[in-house]
Design an enzyme around this catalytic site. Structure first.
Site, PDB file in Angstrom:
ATOM      1  N   VAL A 152      -6.813  43.503 103.867  1.00 23.68           N
ATOM      2  CA  VAL A 152      -6.324  43.845 105.037  1.00 23.68           C
ATOM      3  C   VAL A 152      -4.770  43.697 105.036  1.00 23.68           C
ATOM      4  CG1 VAL A 152      -5.978  43.402 107.477  1.00 23.68           C
ATOM      5  CG2 VAL A 152      -8.441  43.439 106.178  1.00 23.68           C
ATOM      6  N   LEU A 342      -8.562  40.948 113.488  1.00 22.47           N
ATOM      7  CA  LEU A 342      -7.581  41.994 112.946  1.00 22.47           C
ATOM      8  C   LEU A 342      -8.262  43.155 112.824  1.00 22.47           C
ATOM      9  CD1 LEU A 342      -4.417  42.269 112.626  1.00 22.47           C
ATOM     10  CD2 LEU A 342      -4.720  41.599 110.329  1.00 22.47           C
ATOM     11  N   LYS A 343      -7.857  44.393 113.323  1.00 22.94           N
ATOM     12  CA  LYS A 343      -8.544  45.589 113.290  1.00 22.94           C
ATOM     13  C   LYS A 343      -7.677  46.487 112.312  1.00 22.94           C
ATOM     14  CE  LYS A 343     -11.837  44.221 115.894  1.00 22.94           C
ATOM     15  NZ  LYS A 343     -13.139  44.049 115.243  1.00 22.94           N
ATOM     16  N   LYS A 344      -6.574  46.031 111.949  1.00 23.40           N
ATOM     17  CA  LYS A 344      -5.711  46.807 111.212  1.00 23.40           C
ATOM     18  C   LYS A 344      -6.136  47.395 109.861  1.00 23.40           C
ATOM     19  CE  LYS A 344      -2.612  45.658 108.314  1.00 23.40           C
ATOM     20  NZ  LYS A 344      -1.488  45.202 107.419  1.00 23.40           N
ATOM     21  N   VAL A 345      -6.220  48.421 109.332  1.00 22.32           N
ATOM     22  CA  VAL A 345      -6.664  48.981 108.113  1.00 22.32           C
ATOM     23  C   VAL A 345      -5.488  50.074 107.463  1.00 22.32           C
ATOM     24  CG1 VAL A 345      -8.320  50.417 106.866  1.00 22.32           C
ATOM     25  CG2 VAL A 345      -9.152  48.907 108.847  1.00 22.32           C
TER      26      VAL A 345
END
Length: 349
Positions: A152, A342-345
């Site tokens: 991530v 945390l959803k960031k990809v």
């Protein structure tokens, strides 16, 4: 090993270790980057604009210093919302617009790039996905060639972006990338020799509740990236300041409960950090100095990296920063490969 059985931090660990190879692969593509640089030089832009988000925004800050120092071009950082929310369409004739995005899929950067090109800008996309929408929208593209990034927290894609930006901007001024040629070897040496010092830093700061990161010149970008890495992997309350800004007010909040991560590589930026760290130490802060000039400043702990030209130092000094963030996350019971909330990809191929 499957996702379910992967050990905490396994992906981030592997991708940190890949960076010397990534640098060597990118350097082998210097001629392709130089072709884009030649088109920029032919167009003789009157100034440059940089568009980016997240870690790429910190890479753009590094590019800002390169453009201003090496090319002596005035540079600004784009606020994408002026285009995406407010519909601003400034005249960008004879302007270089560099859009930096590891995934190349950011909708707001895509809109900024498309709008900029229609408004007369010379648009260049710097991405890790050569067939991304951003590359298609820009007139020219630079592939950072970091390969798939599964962690991530961006590591190899961030440092590869730094190196690609250096090679591009250096080539615009007619350079051959000479200062970058040794980076694969120096990066491997950094990873091989800083392990004990990073482990000691993890032990020192595992209970820290807040941290200030700081640097000057080119290293300002590393300070900003360090704060992001610590926040997203270790859940530390981390704030980045340039050394100059730190002394203009925020230093008043520094005390014996504050951990300070200071980037100090040899050169004018590192030299300018001496007075900053003298002031910070007088406030009782615990200072960890990272860089090739770490031994030359007042600090409680030091992580040295090999000497190199100041303009490429951020490519090396970020490596122990990444390992520190990884180690702190694990020591504090977290998994930097799956940080909570945390959803960031980063979409790369």
């Amino acid at each position: 090993m499957s996702e379910a059985t992967a050990r905490p931090g396994e992906r981030m660990t592997a991708e940190i270790a890949e960076q010397p190879r990534v640098f060597a692969d990118l350097l082998a593509q210097h001629d392709r980057i130089a072709e884009v640089a030649a088109r920029i030089a032919e167009r003789r832009p009157r100034f440059a604009l940089l568009a980016a988000r997240g870690s790429s925004d910190h890479a753009a800050l590094y590019a800002k210093y390169l453009l201003e120092v090496l090319l002596e071009l005035p540079v600004g950082l784009v606020s994408p919302s002026t285009t995406t929310l407010y519909g601003a369409r400034p005249d960008l004739t004879d302007v270089l617009l560099l859009s930096v995005s590891q995934s190349g899929g950011s909708p707001d950067l895509l809109e900024v790039t498309e709008s900029g090109r229609r408004s007369g800008a010379l648009t260049v996309a710097v991405t890790n996905t050569s067939d991304s929408p951003l590359n298609a929208a820009a007139e020219f593209g630079v592939d950072i060639r970091a390969g798939q990034e599964r962690a991530v927290a961006a590591t190899k894609s961030y440092s590869a972006t730094l190196l690609a930006l250096y090679l591009l901007i250096d080539a615009v001024r007619g350079g051959s990338g000479e200062h970058a040629r040794a980076l694969p070897e120096l990066a491997q040496r950094t990873l091989d020799t800083t392990g004990d010092a990073v482990a000691e830093a993890v032990r020192r700061y595992r209970f820290a509740g807040r941290m200030v990161t700081t640097g000057r010149g080119y290293s300002s970008a590393t300070a900003a990236e360090a704060a992001l890495k610590l926040a997203e992997t270790s859940y530390l309350s981390a704030r980045a300041y340039s050394g100059a800004d730190l002394l203009h007010g925020p230093v008043a909040a520094v005390d014996s409960e504050t951990a300070v991560l200071a980037l100090c590589s040899a050169g004018k930026g590192g030299e300018a950090m001496r007075d900053v760290l003298d002031a910070v130490q007088e406030r009782g802060a615990d200072i960890c100095a990272i860089g090739s000039a770490a031994d030359a400043v007042r600090a409680s702990h030091r992580i040295g990296v090999p000497d190199c030209a100041e303009e490429v130092a951020p490519v090396l000094e970020v490596l122990p920063v990444q390992r520190l963030a990884l180690g702190l996350a694990l020591e504090r019971g977290g998994d930097p490969d799956n940080p909570r909330g945390l959803k960031k990809v980063t979409r790369t191929r």
